[in-house]
Scaffold this active site. Structure first.
Site, PDB file in Angstrom:
ATOM      1  CG  ASP A  40     -14.349   0.412   2.289  1.00 43.13           C
ATOM      2  OD1 ASP A  40     -14.631   0.300   3.433  1.00 43.13           O
ATOM      3  OD2 ASP A  40     -13.250   1.004   1.923  1.00 43.13           O
ATOM      4  NE  ARG A  89      -6.260  -1.257   1.592  1.00 46.68           N
ATOM      5  CZ  ARG A  89      -6.520  -1.980   0.600  1.00 46.68           C
ATOM      6  NH1 ARG A  89      -5.965  -3.176   0.371  1.00 46.68           N
ATOM      7  NH2 ARG A  89      -7.614  -1.941  -0.213  1.00 46.68           N
ATOM      8  CG  ASP A 117     -16.664   3.383   2.844  1.00 46.14           C
ATOM      9  OD1 ASP A 117     -16.397   4.046   4.015  1.00 46.14           O
ATOM     10  OD2 ASP A 117     -15.983   3.503   1.745  1.00 46.14           O
ATOM     11  CB  THR A 125       1.484   3.272  -1.716  1.00 41.33           C
ATOM     12  OG1 THR A 125       0.919   3.655  -0.421  1.00 41.33           O
ATOM     13  CG2 THR A 125       1.906   4.506  -2.145  1.00 41.33           C
TER      14      THR A 125
END
Ligand code: PRP
Ligand code: URA
Length: 209
Positions: free
Chosen positions: A200, A104, A203, A108
């Protein structure tokens, strides 16, 4: 219209709690994601067709059943989908594995694709698309479009945590794709992260933060 399957098996829910915990480190996170994926594989393959056969036991011949129909393909959305592949393969070892690279854009939140390598007979397989997080739904919708452009017609999406926004996006853009998730969370924050979510996923799997 897509059906959303909320998989609330106690083992899955328990392990999901552990991966949500911010103190869970990468090794445990990886192991748990793999274990949950194996359990999700059990649920997602519930409707595989069977055909009758016979098997010779040491005592005689038994009527028996084996899986029939299309072969299975597991498609991982990079990076975080990688964490789900081994767990799925434990139950479906003959499946071929494809990879679609999408991340991503942090500003945006739109999906950017950078890699695609799929089994060449992808159109003839029942596909299980795996990615732990369904947030805005942009990445999943993009991956599904990629698969359809290459001939796929049977796709199930398996995630661990979904936001209502992502579910709506997939339902609207790909109403033929069923969604399997272990949780439907409250909302997205202003950065497009699922709240409460688990942070995340890429991560946390790979220790990159
Ligand atoms: C994460 C996750 C999904 C995507 C979900 O990947 O693994 O692919 O975000 O968000 P969306 O539903 O809003 O598209 P990320 O973009 O962080 O890439 P990475 O796995 O390479 O870190
Ligand atoms: N991607 C993640 O890894 N986590 C989120 O909460 C949203 C997108």
């Amino acid at each position: 219209m897509s059906t959303v399957h909320l998989i609330d098996h106690p083992l899955i829910q328990h392990k999901l709690t552990l991966i949500r915990d911010k103190t869970t480190g990468s090794k445990d996170f990886r192991d748990l994601v793999a274990e949950i994926s194996t359990l999700m594989a059990y649920e997602v393959t519930r409707d595989l067709p069977l055909e009758d056969t016979e098997v010779e036991t040491p005592m005689g011949v038994a009527p028996a059943r084996v899986i029939s129909g299309k072969k299975v393909g597991i498609i991982a959305v990079l990076r975080a989908g990688l964490g789900m592949v081994e767990g799925m393969l434990r139950l479906i070892p003959a499946a071929k594995v494809g990879h679609i690279g999408i991340y991503r854009d942090p500003e945006t939140l739109k999906p950017i694709d950078y890699y695609c390598k799929l089994p060449k007979d992808v159109g003839e397989r029942d596909l299980i698309l795996v990615d732990p997080m369904l947030a805005t739904g942009g990445s999943a919708a993009c991956a599904i479009r990629f698969l359809k452009e290459r001939g796929a017609s049977s796709i199930k999406l398996v995630v661990l945590v979904a936001a209502p926004e992502g579910i709506e996006m997939v339902k609207e853009s790909h109403p033929d794709v069923d969604i399997y998730t272990a949780a439907i969370d409250k909302c997205l924050n202003s950065h497009g992260y699922i709240v409460p979510g688990l942070g995340d996923a890429g991560d946390r799997l790979f220790g990159t933060k």
